[in-house]
Design a protein around this motif. Structure first.
Motif, PDB file in Angstrom:
ATOM      1  N   UNK A  15       1.033  -1.142  -0.026  1.00 29.51           N
ATOM      2  CA  UNK A  15      -0.057  -0.070  -0.020  1.00 29.51           C
ATOM      3  C   UNK A  15       0.803   1.136   0.066  1.00 29.51           C
ATOM      4  N   UNK A  16       2.001   1.216   0.842  1.00 28.68           N
ATOM      5  CA  UNK A  16       2.780   2.492   0.826  1.00 28.68           C
ATOM      6  C   UNK A  16       3.447   2.624  -0.617  1.00 28.68           C
ATOM      7  N   UNK A  17       3.934   1.609  -1.153  1.00 31.83           N
ATOM      8  CA  UNK A  17       4.517   1.845  -2.497  1.00 31.83           C
ATOM      9  C   UNK A  17       3.530   2.277  -3.605  1.00 31.83           C
ATOM     10  N   UNK A  18       2.199   1.852  -3.387  1.00 28.99           N
ATOM     11  CA  UNK A  18       1.506   2.312  -4.483  1.00 28.99           C
ATOM     12  C   UNK A  18       0.678   3.692  -4.170  1.00 28.99           C
ATOM     13  N   UNK A  19       0.644   4.209  -2.793  1.00 27.29           N
ATOM     14  CA  UNK A  19       0.074   5.570  -2.584  1.00 27.29           C
ATOM     15  C   UNK A  19       1.646   6.247  -2.943  1.00 27.29           C
ATOM     16  N   UNK A  20       2.705   6.137  -2.958  1.00 25.93           N
ATOM     17  CA  UNK A  20       3.861   6.841  -3.239  1.00 25.93           C
ATOM     18  C   UNK A  20       3.937   6.863  -4.919  1.00 25.93           C
ATOM     19  N   UNK A  21       3.598   5.896  -5.393  1.00 27.78           N
ATOM     20  CA  UNK A  21       3.410   5.685  -6.874  1.00 27.78           C
ATOM     21  C   UNK A  21       2.586   6.772  -7.593  1.00 27.78           C
ATOM     22  N   UNK A  22       1.402   6.699  -6.937  1.00 18.00           N
ATOM     23  CA  UNK A  22       0.370   7.683  -7.220  1.00 18.00           C
ATOM     24  C   UNK A  22       0.575   9.093  -7.106  1.00 18.00           C
ATOM     25  N   UNK A  23       1.278   9.604  -5.819  1.00 22.51           N
ATOM     26  CA  UNK A  23       1.667  10.655  -5.583  1.00 22.51           C
ATOM     27  C   UNK A  23       2.694  11.367  -6.374  1.00 22.51           C
ATOM     28  N   UNK A  24       3.631  10.374  -6.909  1.00 23.43           N
ATOM     29  CA  UNK A  24       4.692  10.718  -7.975  1.00 23.43           C
ATOM     30  C   UNK A  24       4.050  10.936  -9.419  1.00 23.43           C
ATOM     31  N   UNK A  25       2.849  10.638  -9.659  1.00 26.83           N
ATOM     32  CA  UNK A  25       2.226  10.993 -10.863  1.00 26.83           C
ATOM     33  C   UNK A  25       2.282   9.610 -11.952  1.00 26.83           C
ATOM     34  N   UNK A  26       2.700   8.418 -11.319  1.00 27.29           N
ATOM     35  CA  UNK A  26       2.689   7.025 -11.923  1.00 27.29           C
ATOM     36  C   UNK A  26       1.153   6.871 -12.551  1.00 27.29           C
ATOM     37  N   UNK A  27       1.451   6.170 -13.544  1.00 30.76           N
ATOM     38  CA  UNK A  27       0.153   5.834 -14.301  1.00 30.76           C
ATOM     39  C   UNK A  27       0.119   4.229 -14.214  1.00 30.76           C
ATOM     40  N   UNK A  28       1.104   3.442 -14.073  1.00 31.72           N
ATOM     41  CA  UNK A  28       1.379   2.377 -14.119  1.00 31.72           C
ATOM     42  C   UNK A  28       2.305   1.891 -12.828  1.00 31.72           C
ATOM     43  N   UNK A  29       2.225   0.582 -12.420  1.00 36.15           N
ATOM     44  CA  UNK A  29       2.936  -0.075 -11.307  1.00 36.15           C
ATOM     45  C   UNK A  29       3.446  -1.433 -11.769  1.00 36.15           C
ATOM     46  N   UNK A  30       4.806  -1.554 -11.794  1.00 36.08           N
ATOM     47  CA  UNK A  30       5.060  -3.167 -11.916  1.00 36.08           C
ATOM     48  C   UNK A  30       5.416  -3.721 -10.695  1.00 36.08           C
ATOM     49  N   UNK A  31       4.450  -4.754 -10.508  1.00 38.38           N
ATOM     50  CA  UNK A  31       4.612  -5.462  -8.996  1.00 38.38           C
ATOM     51  C   UNK A  31       5.167  -6.833  -9.186  1.00 38.38           C
ATOM     52  N   UNK A  32       6.423  -6.876  -8.415  1.00 34.52           N
ATOM     53  CA  UNK A  32       6.993  -8.140  -8.498  1.00 34.52           C
ATOM     54  C   UNK A  32       6.462  -9.076  -7.601  1.00 34.52           C
ATOM     55  N   UNK A  33       5.790 -10.248  -7.860  1.00 38.92           N
ATOM     56  CA  UNK A  33       5.510 -11.253  -6.797  1.00 38.92           C
ATOM     57  C   UNK A  33       6.283 -12.435  -7.028  1.00 38.92           C
ATOM     58  N   UNK A  34       5.437 -13.397  -7.129  1.00 37.19           N
ATOM     59  CA  UNK A  34       6.363 -14.882  -7.281  1.00 37.19           C
ATOM     60  C   UNK A  34       5.161 -15.730  -7.716  1.00 37.19           C
ATOM     61  N   UNK A  35       5.660 -16.767  -8.514  1.00 37.97           N
ATOM     62  CA  UNK A  35       4.824 -18.126  -8.922  1.00 37.97           C
ATOM     63  C   UNK A  35       3.938 -18.499  -7.600  1.00 37.97           C
ATOM     64  N   UNK A  36       4.477 -18.343  -6.393  1.00 37.52           N
ATOM     65  CA  UNK A  36       3.829 -18.867  -5.205  1.00 37.52           C
ATOM     66  C   UNK A  36       2.568 -18.291  -5.106  1.00 37.52           C
ATOM     67  N   UNK A  37       2.064 -17.156  -5.557  1.00 39.28           N
ATOM     68  CA  UNK A  37       0.966 -16.520  -5.862  1.00 39.28           C
ATOM     69  C   UNK A  37      -0.044 -16.944  -6.613  1.00 39.28           C
ATOM     70  N   UNK A  38       0.458 -17.493  -7.758  1.00 48.62           N
ATOM     71  CA  UNK A  38      -0.189 -18.195  -8.952  1.00 48.62           C
ATOM     72  C   UNK A  38      -0.596 -19.705  -8.544  1.00 48.62           C
ATOM     73  N   UNK A  39       0.176 -20.503  -8.174  1.00 43.64           N
ATOM     74  CA  UNK A  39      -0.047 -21.773  -7.859  1.00 43.64           C
ATOM     75  C   UNK A  39       0.816 -22.499  -6.593  1.00 43.64           C
ATOM     76  N   UNK A  40       0.120 -23.371  -6.031  1.00 42.63           N
ATOM     77  CA  UNK A  40       0.751 -24.264  -5.227  1.00 42.63           C
ATOM     78  C   UNK A  40       1.441 -25.158  -5.442  1.00 42.63           C
ATOM     79  N   UNK A  41       2.418 -25.710  -4.763  1.00 50.95           N
ATOM     80  CA  UNK A  41       3.171 -27.125  -5.451  1.00 50.95           C
ATOM     81  C   UNK A  41       2.180 -28.018  -5.940  1.00 50.95           C
ATOM     82  N   UNK A  42       2.424 -28.394  -7.069  1.00 49.95           N
ATOM     83  CA  UNK A  42       1.564 -29.553  -7.772  1.00 49.95           C
ATOM     84  C   UNK A  42       0.130 -28.929  -8.024  1.00 49.95           C
ATOM     85  N   UNK A  43      -0.079 -27.774  -8.237  1.00 51.46           N
ATOM     86  CA  UNK A  43      -1.204 -27.166  -8.606  1.00 51.46           C
ATOM     87  C   UNK A  43      -1.242 -27.010 -10.101  1.00 51.46           C
TER      88      UNK A  43
END
Length: 192
Positions: free
Chosen positions: A108-136
């Motif tokens: 949330x802090x990063x996105x609020x800062x990005x918006x305050x700086x005038x960003x229109x796009x945010x690139x969020x680095x997550x992980x395949x762990x958010x997409x799939x569990x082991x063997x999913x």
């Protein structure tokens, strides 16, 4: 090296652009200020870390060298290189998780800062762990897409499951915030 194998494979498959997930460790060493005095840019490189000094310094040094090699190879192979340099995102604690976990608070802090700086796009680095569990398996049976979410991992079950759960929750929160703040969200989910 792995970097060379990935770049050669991308070129052989007909790619014109490679998205390379690096780290802020390639950009700056501990306490290394930005060149412009205000914020880090693509002109900043970690020039202080040394191989063999200690674990942290060696890790940071290796990240810079890998990114420099990717840049060199992209020029040799005529590939556009986009590098994402995330800092570290901590997951929620294993017990007593709330929506105010450290990871979600940082997002949330990063996105609020990005918006305050005038960003229109945010690139969020997550992980395949958010997409799939082991063997999913992927929903479409072939490959993972933005329609896939890790629905099997549980908080507190074990370290791996808790990590995967926290990554999914952080990414879900980033998606909610991007809609609330009218920001385009691009998520990169490296496998490791």
């Amino acid at each position: 090296t792995l970097v060379k194998e990935w770049m050669v494979t991308a070129k052989a498959l007909g790619a014109r652009r490679v998205i390379f997930t690096s780290s802020m460790a390639a950009v700056r060493a501990t306490n290394q200020p930005p060149k412009n005095g205000n914020f880090y840019t693509n002109k900043d490189w970690n020039t202080l870390s040394e191989l063999g000094k200690n674990w942290g310094s060696s890790y940071q040094y290796s990240k810079r060298k890998s990114e420099e090699r990717a840049l060199e190879l992209s020029k040799e192979m005529d590939l556009e290189l986009n590098t994402v340099c995330p800092s570290f995102i901590f997951g929620p604690p294993c017990k007593g998780v709330t929506s105010t976990s450290y990871s979600i608070t940082l997002v949330k802090e990063w996105m609020v800062t990005a918006k305050a700086l005038g960003a229109r796009r945010v690139i969020f680095t997550s992980s395949m762990a958010a997409v799939r569990a082991t063997n999913q398996p992927p929903k479409n049976g072939n490959f993972y897409t933005n329609k896939d979410w890790n629905t099997l991992s549980e908080l507190g079950k074990n370290w791996g499951s808790s990590y995967q759960y926290s990554k999914r929750k952080s990414e879900e929160r980033a998606l909610e915030l991007s809609k609330e703040m009218d920001l385009e969200l691009n998520t990169v989910c490296p496998s490791f």
